[in-house]
Motif scaffolding. Structure first.
Motif, PDB file in Angstrom:
ATOM      1  N   VAL A  42       1.216  10.171  27.112  1.00 46.67           N
ATOM      2  CA  VAL A  42       1.416   9.991  25.547  1.00 46.67           C
ATOM      3  C   VAL A  42       3.005  10.388  25.438  1.00 46.67           C
ATOM      4  O   VAL A  42       3.889   9.850  24.876  1.00 46.67           O
ATOM      5  N   LYS A  43       3.302  11.458  25.853  1.00 44.97           N
ATOM      6  CA  LYS A  43       4.526  12.067  26.022  1.00 44.97           C
ATOM      7  C   LYS A  43       5.802  11.081  26.664  1.00 44.97           C
ATOM      8  O   LYS A  43       6.972  10.900  26.124  1.00 44.97           O
ATOM      9  N   SER A  44       5.435  10.721  27.933  1.00 48.67           N
ATOM     10  CA  SER A  44       6.447   9.778  28.710  1.00 48.67           C
ATOM     11  C   SER A  44       6.766   8.612  27.789  1.00 48.67           C
ATOM     12  O   SER A  44       7.793   8.050  27.857  1.00 48.67           O
ATOM     13  N   LEU A  45       5.598   8.012  27.453  1.00 46.76           N
ATOM     14  CA  LEU A  45       5.672   6.622  26.734  1.00 46.76           C
ATOM     15  C   LEU A  45       6.551   6.914  25.419  1.00 46.76           C
ATOM     16  O   LEU A  45       7.371   6.185  25.026  1.00 46.76           O
ATOM     17  N   THR A  46       6.294   7.995  24.827  1.00 42.75           N
ATOM     18  CA  THR A  46       7.073   8.200  23.557  1.00 42.75           C
ATOM     19  C   THR A  46       8.480   8.348  23.676  1.00 42.75           C
ATOM     20  O   THR A  46       9.457   7.972  23.050  1.00 42.75           O
ATOM     21  N   ASP A  47       8.649   8.918  25.135  1.00 42.97           N
ATOM     22  CA  ASP A  47      10.041   9.225  25.293  1.00 42.97           C
ATOM     23  C   ASP A  47      10.913   8.152  25.859  1.00 42.97           C
ATOM     24  O   ASP A  47      12.100   8.204  25.766  1.00 42.97           O
ATOM     25  N   ASN A  48      10.197   7.320  26.350  1.00 44.86           N
ATOM     26  CA  ASN A  48      10.992   6.093  27.286  1.00 44.86           C
ATOM     27  C   ASN A  48      10.506   4.867  26.953  1.00 44.86           C
ATOM     28  O   ASN A  48      11.326   3.844  27.537  1.00 44.86           O
ATOM     29  N   LEU A  49       9.821   4.589  25.933  1.00 45.85           N
ATOM     30  CA  LEU A  49       9.561   3.006  25.476  1.00 45.85           C
ATOM     31  C   LEU A  49      10.935   2.789  24.769  1.00 45.85           C
ATOM     32  O   LEU A  49      11.664   3.437  24.077  1.00 45.85           O
ATOM     33  N   PRO A  50      11.434   1.465  24.747  1.00 49.84           N
ATOM     34  CA  PRO A  50      12.523   1.022  24.331  1.00 49.84           C
ATOM     35  C   PRO A  50      12.740   1.431  22.727  1.00 49.84           C
ATOM     36  O   PRO A  50      11.268   0.881  22.169  1.00 49.84           O
ATOM     37  N   ALA A  51      13.568   1.708  22.420  1.00 54.23           N
ATOM     38  CA  ALA A  51      13.655   1.896  20.712  1.00 54.23           C
ATOM     39  C   ALA A  51      13.247   0.828  19.916  1.00 54.23           C
ATOM     40  O   ALA A  51      12.769   1.178  18.946  1.00 54.23           O
ATOM     41  N   ASP A  52      13.778  -0.387  20.295  1.00 52.10           N
ATOM     42  CA  ASP A  52      13.506  -1.464  19.387  1.00 52.10           C
ATOM     43  C   ASP A  52      11.959  -2.169  19.452  1.00 52.10           C
ATOM     44  O   ASP A  52      11.916  -3.192  18.971  1.00 52.10           O
ATOM     45  N   LEU A  53      11.167  -1.306  20.369  1.00 53.68           N
ATOM     46  CA  LEU A  53       9.927  -1.857  20.584  1.00 53.68           C
ATOM     47  C   LEU A  53       9.080  -1.721  19.489  1.00 53.68           C
ATOM     48  O   LEU A  53       8.914  -0.447  19.171  1.00 53.68           O
ATOM     49  N   ASP A  54       8.496  -2.785  18.270  1.00 54.67           N
ATOM     50  CA  ASP A  54       7.890  -2.442  17.285  1.00 54.67           C
ATOM     51  C   ASP A  54       6.324  -2.380  17.871  1.00 54.67           C
ATOM     52  O   ASP A  54       5.636  -3.358  17.898  1.00 54.67           O
ATOM     53  N   LYS A  55       5.774  -1.117  17.960  1.00 53.60           N
ATOM     54  CA  LYS A  55       4.523  -0.841  18.417  1.00 53.60           C
ATOM     55  C   LYS A  55       3.442  -1.408  17.698  1.00 53.60           C
ATOM     56  O   LYS A  55       2.323  -1.795  18.314  1.00 53.60           O
ATOM     57  N   ASP A  56       3.799  -1.626  16.492  1.00 54.52           N
ATOM     58  CA  ASP A  56       2.596  -1.988  15.590  1.00 54.52           C
ATOM     59  C   ASP A  56       2.366  -3.405  15.312  1.00 54.52           C
ATOM     60  O   ASP A  56       1.295  -3.836  14.881  1.00 54.52           O
ATOM     61  N   LYS A  57       3.337  -4.067  16.096  1.00 48.29           N
ATOM     62  CA  LYS A  57       2.911  -5.671  16.147  1.00 48.29           C
ATOM     63  C   LYS A  57       2.313  -6.014  17.492  1.00 48.29           C
ATOM     64  O   LYS A  57       2.067  -7.138  17.568  1.00 48.29           O
ATOM     65  N   LEU A  58       2.149  -5.119  18.306  1.00 44.06           N
ATOM     66  CA  LEU A  58       1.453  -5.404  19.435  1.00 44.06           C
ATOM     67  C   LEU A  58      -0.005  -5.631  19.431  1.00 44.06           C
ATOM     68  O   LEU A  58      -0.670  -4.830  18.633  1.00 44.06           O
ATOM     69  N   THR A  59      -0.325  -7.030  19.728  1.00 42.73           N
ATOM     70  CA  THR A  59      -2.084  -7.119  19.501  1.00 42.73           C
ATOM     71  C   THR A  59      -2.703  -6.723  20.743  1.00 42.73           C
ATOM     72  O   THR A  59      -3.939  -6.592  20.885  1.00 42.73           O
ATOM     73  N   GLU A  60      -2.083  -6.653  21.934  1.00 41.19           N
ATOM     74  CA  GLU A  60      -2.720  -6.524  23.134  1.00 41.19           C
ATOM     75  C   GLU A  60      -1.837  -5.738  24.492  1.00 41.19           C
ATOM     76  O   GLU A  60      -0.875  -6.053  24.628  1.00 41.19           O
TER      77      GLU A  60
END
Length: 283
Positions: A42-60
Protein backbone atom coordinates in the motif's frame (compact mmCIF):
# COMPACT_ATOMS: atom_id res chain seq x y z
CA UNK A 1 -9.55 1.33 -17.77
CA UNK A 2 -7.40 -1.70 -17.00
CA UNK A 3 -3.97 -2.26 -15.49
CA UNK A 4 -1.84 -5.23 -16.47
CA UNK A 5 1.36 -5.85 -14.53
CA UNK A 6 4.30 -8.22 -14.46
CA UNK A 7 5.97 -8.15 -11.06
CA UNK A 8 9.37 -9.60 -10.29
CA UNK A 9 11.09 -9.53 -6.93
CA UNK A 10 12.92 -6.34 -7.86
CA UNK A 11 10.70 -4.44 -10.30
CA UNK A 12 7.12 -4.38 -11.58
CA UNK A 13 6.30 -3.35 -15.15
CA UNK A 14 2.81 -1.87 -15.51
CA UNK A 15 0.68 -1.09 -18.56
CA UNK A 16 -2.46 1.04 -18.36
CA UNK A 17 -4.97 0.39 -21.16
CA UNK A 18 -7.67 3.06 -21.37
CA UNK A 19 -11.16 2.65 -22.80
CA UNK A 20 -9.92 3.63 -26.28
CA UNK A 21 -7.16 1.02 -26.18
CA UNK A 22 -4.32 3.52 -25.67
CA UNK A 23 -1.42 2.07 -23.66
CA UNK A 24 0.87 3.83 -21.21
CA UNK A 25 3.67 2.25 -19.20
CA UNK A 26 5.31 2.84 -15.83
CA UNK A 27 7.37 0.94 -13.25
CA UNK A 28 7.32 0.39 -9.51
CA UNK A 29 9.37 -1.87 -7.29
CA UNK A 30 8.56 -5.57 -7.06
CA UNK A 31 6.10 -7.00 -4.52
CA UNK A 32 7.09 -10.56 -3.72
CA UNK A 33 4.82 -11.56 -0.81
CA UNK A 34 7.56 -13.71 0.67
CA UNK A 35 9.44 -10.50 1.43
CA UNK A 36 6.86 -7.70 1.69
CA UNK A 37 3.55 -7.22 3.54
CA UNK A 38 0.21 -5.82 2.41
CA UNK A 39 0.98 -2.60 4.29
CA UNK A 40 4.30 -2.31 2.48
CA UNK A 41 2.54 -2.70 -0.88
CA UNK A 42 0.00 0.00 0.00
CA UNK A 43 2.70 2.48 0.98
CA UNK A 44 4.89 1.72 -2.03
CA UNK A 45 2.05 2.05 -4.53
CA UNK A 46 0.77 5.21 -2.87
CA UNK A 47 4.24 6.75 -3.10
CA UNK A 48 5.16 5.55 -6.58
CA UNK A 49 2.11 5.39 -8.83
CA UNK A 50 1.98 8.11 -11.51
CA UNK A 51 0.39 11.27 -10.14
CA UNK A 52 -2.01 11.48 -13.08
CA UNK A 53 -3.35 7.94 -12.68
CA UNK A 54 -7.06 8.18 -11.83
CA UNK A 55 -7.40 5.07 -9.66
CA UNK A 56 -11.17 5.49 -9.29
CA UNK A 57 -11.66 4.94 -13.04
CA UNK A 58 -9.89 1.58 -13.03
CA UNK A 59 -12.24 -1.36 -13.55
CA UNK A 60 -9.72 -4.21 -13.50
CA UNK A 61 -6.18 -4.93 -12.31
CA UNK A 62 -4.42 -8.05 -13.60
CA UNK A 63 -1.23 -8.49 -11.57
CA UNK A 64 1.16 -11.40 -12.11
CA UNK A 65 3.84 -11.53 -9.44
CA UNK A 66 6.88 -13.41 -8.20
CA UNK A 67 5.96 -15.40 -5.10
CA UNK A 68 2.22 -15.42 -5.91
CA UNK A 69 2.06 -19.21 -6.15
CA UNK A 70 -0.34 -19.99 -3.28
CA UNK A 71 -3.68 -18.56 -2.16
CA UNK A 72 -2.08 -17.30 1.05
CA UNK A 73 0.61 -15.35 -0.78
CA UNK A 74 -1.78 -14.08 -3.46
CA UNK A 75 -4.06 -12.78 -0.71
CA UNK A 76 -1.23 -10.64 0.70
CA UNK A 77 -0.83 -8.90 -2.64
CA UNK A 78 -4.56 -8.74 -3.31
CA UNK A 79 -5.23 -7.14 0.08
CA UNK A 80 -2.63 -4.45 -0.53
CA UNK A 81 -3.81 -3.67 -4.04
CA UNK A 82 -7.49 -3.72 -3.08
CA UNK A 83 -6.78 -0.94 -0.60
CA UNK A 84 -5.18 1.16 -3.34
CA UNK A 85 -7.36 0.32 -6.36
CA UNK A 86 -10.63 0.46 -4.46
CA UNK A 87 -13.02 0.44 -7.45
CA UNK A 88 -11.32 -2.28 -9.51
CA UNK A 89 -11.62 -6.03 -9.71
CA UNK A 90 -8.24 -7.41 -8.61
CA UNK A 91 -6.87 -10.56 -10.26
CA UNK A 92 -3.61 -11.94 -8.89
CA UNK A 93 -1.64 -14.59 -10.78
CA UNK A 94 1.82 -16.14 -10.61
CA UNK A 95 4.62 -14.55 -12.66
CA UNK A 96 5.34 -17.99 -14.13
CA UNK A 97 1.92 -18.01 -15.77
CA UNK A 98 2.63 -14.51 -17.11
CA UNK A 99 5.90 -15.74 -18.59
CA UNK A 100 4.24 -18.73 -20.24
CA UNK A 101 1.42 -16.65 -21.69
CA UNK A 102 3.82 -13.99 -22.95
CA UNK A 103 6.22 -16.50 -24.50
CA UNK A 104 3.78 -19.06 -25.87
CA UNK A 105 0.33 -17.46 -26.06
CA UNK A 106 -2.07 -20.40 -26.42
CA UNK A 107 0.61 -22.87 -27.55
CA UNK A 108 1.91 -25.54 -25.20
CA UNK A 109 5.62 -25.67 -24.42
CA UNK A 110 8.44 -25.01 -21.97
CA UNK A 111 8.77 -21.59 -20.32
CA UNK A 112 11.28 -20.23 -17.82
CA UNK A 113 12.09 -17.10 -15.84
CA UNK A 114 15.72 -16.10 -15.32
CA UNK A 115 15.66 -12.78 -13.50
CA UNK A 116 16.22 -11.92 -9.84
CA UNK A 117 14.88 -15.42 -9.20
CA UNK A 118 14.31 -18.55 -11.26
CA UNK A 119 11.24 -20.53 -12.21
CA UNK A 120 10.23 -22.93 -14.98
CA UNK A 121 7.30 -24.99 -16.19
CA UNK A 122 5.58 -26.99 -18.86
CA UNK A 123 2.61 -24.95 -20.10
CA UNK A 124 -0.47 -26.54 -21.69
CA UNK A 125 -1.68 -23.43 -23.51
CA UNK A 126 -3.97 -22.38 -20.67
CA UNK A 127 -2.19 -22.93 -17.39
CA UNK A 128 0.97 -24.26 -15.79
CA UNK A 129 0.76 -28.04 -16.20
CA UNK A 130 4.01 -29.06 -14.48
CA UNK A 131 6.32 -27.02 -12.26
CA UNK A 132 9.43 -28.11 -10.37
CA UNK A 133 9.88 -25.87 -7.35
CA UNK A 134 12.89 -23.59 -7.75
CA UNK A 135 13.59 -23.66 -4.00
CA UNK A 136 13.77 -19.83 -3.93
CA UNK A 137 16.92 -17.88 -3.26
CA UNK A 138 18.17 -19.70 -0.16
CA UNK A 139 17.63 -23.28 -1.27
CA UNK A 140 17.84 -22.96 -5.05
CA UNK A 141 17.05 -20.40 -7.77
CA UNK A 142 19.88 -21.77 -9.89
CA UNK A 143 20.62 -19.61 -12.93
CA UNK A 144 19.09 -16.47 -11.45
CA UNK A 145 20.65 -13.07 -10.84
CA UNK A 146 20.62 -13.85 -7.14
CA UNK A 147 22.40 -17.17 -7.73
CA UNK A 148 25.09 -15.53 -9.87
CA UNK A 149 25.46 -12.77 -7.28
CA UNK A 150 25.85 -15.29 -4.47
CA UNK A 151 28.59 -17.09 -6.39
CA UNK A 152 30.42 -13.80 -6.85
CA UNK A 153 30.05 -12.85 -3.18
CA UNK A 154 31.26 -16.26 -1.97
CA UNK A 155 34.39 -15.89 -4.11
CA UNK A 156 34.91 -12.42 -2.64
CA UNK A 157 34.49 -13.62 0.96
CA UNK A 158 36.81 -16.59 0.46
CA UNK A 159 39.47 -14.77 -1.50
CA UNK A 160 38.91 -16.81 -4.67
CA UNK A 161 38.15 -13.80 -6.85
CA UNK A 162 40.92 -12.87 -9.31
CA UNK A 163 42.79 -9.81 -8.08
CA UNK A 164 41.79 -7.73 -11.10
CA UNK A 165 38.12 -8.40 -10.36
CA UNK A 166 38.54 -7.90 -6.63
CA UNK A 167 40.09 -4.48 -7.25
CA UNK A 168 37.16 -3.33 -9.41
CA UNK A 169 34.67 -4.85 -6.95
CA UNK A 170 36.15 -2.84 -4.08
CA UNK A 171 36.32 0.36 -6.11
CA UNK A 172 32.66 -0.11 -7.09
CA UNK A 173 31.07 -1.06 -3.75
CA UNK A 174 33.56 -0.49 -0.88
CA UNK A 175 32.02 -3.46 0.91
CA UNK A 176 34.00 -5.34 3.53
CA UNK A 177 33.25 -9.03 4.18
CA UNK A 178 31.47 -7.94 7.37
CA UNK A 179 29.33 -5.53 5.34
CA UNK A 180 28.35 -8.35 2.97
CA UNK A 181 27.37 -10.69 5.79
CA UNK A 182 25.37 -7.96 7.49
CA UNK A 183 23.42 -7.17 4.30
CA UNK A 184 22.71 -10.84 3.63
CA UNK A 185 21.87 -12.05 7.13
CA UNK A 186 20.67 -8.98 9.05
CA UNK A 187 19.04 -6.65 6.52
CA UNK A 188 15.79 -7.12 4.56
CA UNK A 189 15.52 -8.10 0.89
CA UNK A 190 18.76 -10.07 0.74
CA UNK A 191 17.62 -11.58 -2.57
CA UNK A 192 17.67 -8.16 -4.25
CA UNK A 193 21.03 -7.36 -2.70
CA UNK A 194 22.59 -10.54 -4.08
CA UNK A 195 20.91 -10.23 -7.46
CA UNK A 196 22.31 -6.75 -7.93
CA UNK A 197 25.79 -8.21 -8.39
CA UNK A 198 24.78 -9.99 -11.59
CA UNK A 199 24.90 -6.52 -13.17
CA UNK A 200 28.50 -6.19 -11.94
CA UNK A 201 29.31 -9.47 -13.72
CA UNK A 202 27.69 -8.22 -16.93
CA UNK A 203 29.23 -4.73 -16.80
CA UNK A 204 32.75 -5.93 -16.01
CA UNK A 205 33.18 -8.98 -18.22
CA UNK A 206 36.05 -7.12 -19.90
CA UNK A 207 38.03 -7.13 -16.64
CA UNK A 208 38.36 -10.92 -16.60
CA UNK A 209 36.23 -12.51 -19.31
CA UNK A 210 37.00 -16.13 -18.46
CA UNK A 211 36.17 -15.72 -14.75
CA UNK A 212 32.93 -13.83 -15.37
CA UNK A 213 31.83 -16.21 -18.11
CA UNK A 214 32.50 -19.24 -15.94
CA UNK A 215 30.38 -17.74 -13.15
CA UNK A 216 27.46 -17.38 -15.50
CA UNK A 217 27.90 -20.69 -17.32
CA UNK A 218 28.20 -22.69 -14.10
CA UNK A 219 24.98 -21.03 -12.87
CA UNK A 220 23.12 -22.01 -16.05
CA UNK A 221 24.65 -25.49 -15.89
CA UNK A 222 23.23 -25.86 -12.38
CA UNK A 223 19.85 -24.59 -13.60
CA UNK A 224 19.70 -27.31 -16.24
CA UNK A 225 21.13 -30.10 -14.12
CA UNK A 226 18.89 -29.47 -11.10
CA UNK A 227 15.70 -28.27 -12.79
CA UNK A 228 15.26 -28.35 -16.57
CA UNK A 229 16.52 -31.88 -17.21
CA UNK A 230 14.06 -33.27 -14.65
CA UNK A 231 11.04 -32.35 -16.77
CA UNK A 232 9.74 -35.40 -18.71
CA UNK A 233 10.67 -35.26 -22.39
CA UNK A 234 12.24 -31.81 -21.96
CA UNK A 235 14.25 -32.24 -25.16
CA UNK A 236 11.00 -32.28 -27.14
CA UNK A 237 10.44 -28.59 -26.32
CA UNK A 238 12.17 -25.42 -27.40
CA UNK A 239 13.71 -23.37 -24.58
CA UNK A 240 11.71 -20.16 -24.01
CA UNK A 241 12.78 -17.68 -21.38
CA UNK A 242 11.90 -14.30 -19.90
CA UNK A 243 14.07 -12.15 -17.65
CA UNK A 244 17.00 -9.77 -17.65
CA UNK A 245 19.56 -12.44 -16.71
CA UNK A 246 18.52 -14.82 -19.47
CA UNK A 247 18.39 -11.95 -21.94
CA UNK A 248 21.68 -10.26 -20.99
CA UNK A 249 23.64 -13.54 -20.90
CA UNK A 250 21.76 -15.16 -23.79
CA UNK A 251 24.93 -16.12 -25.67
CA UNK A 252 26.11 -18.23 -22.73
CA UNK A 253 22.58 -19.49 -22.15
CA UNK A 254 22.25 -20.66 -25.75
CA UNK A 255 25.45 -22.68 -25.40
CA UNK A 256 24.09 -24.44 -22.31
CA UNK A 257 20.69 -25.01 -23.95
CA UNK A 258 22.29 -26.72 -26.95
CA UNK A 259 24.65 -28.76 -24.77
CA UNK A 260 21.57 -30.15 -23.03
CA UNK A 261 19.82 -31.21 -26.22
CA UNK A 262 17.20 -28.46 -26.48
CA UNK A 263 16.71 -25.87 -29.22
CA UNK A 264 16.44 -22.15 -28.57
CA UNK A 265 13.01 -20.54 -28.70
CA UNK A 266 12.05 -17.02 -27.59
CA UNK A 267 14.30 -15.07 -25.22
CA UNK A 268 12.83 -11.74 -24.13
CA UNK A 269 13.73 -9.30 -21.38
CA UNK A 270 10.23 -8.43 -20.19
CA UNK A 271 6.84 -10.03 -20.83
CA UNK A 272 4.70 -6.92 -20.44
CA UNK A 273 4.04 -6.16 -24.13
CA UNK A 274 3.22 -9.77 -24.98
CA UNK A 275 1.17 -10.09 -21.80
CA UNK A 276 -0.93 -7.06 -22.71
CA UNK A 277 -1.44 -8.51 -26.17
CA UNK A 278 -2.55 -11.82 -24.64
CA UNK A 279 -5.15 -10.11 -22.47
CA UNK A 280 -6.50 -7.96 -25.27
CA UNK A 281 -6.81 -10.98 -27.58
CA UNK A 282 -8.32 -13.31 -24.98
CA UNK A 283 -10.85 -11.15 -23.18
Amino acid sequence: MKLIADGGSTKTNWCLVNDEGKKSYFNTEGYNPYFVSSDYIVKSLTDNLPADLDKDKLTEVNYYGAGCSTDEKRDIVKDGMSRVFTQAKINIGHDLLAAARALLGRKEGFAAILGTGTNSCIYDGYDVAHNIDSGAYILGDEGSGCYIGKKLLVDYLRGYMPESVRKVFWETYHLTPDDVNDRVYSQPLANRFCAGFSKFVYDNSNVHLEYMRNLVKSSFDDFFRNLVTHYPNYKNYTFNCIGSVGYNFRNVLEEVVLENGMQMGNIIRSPIDNLVKFHLENE
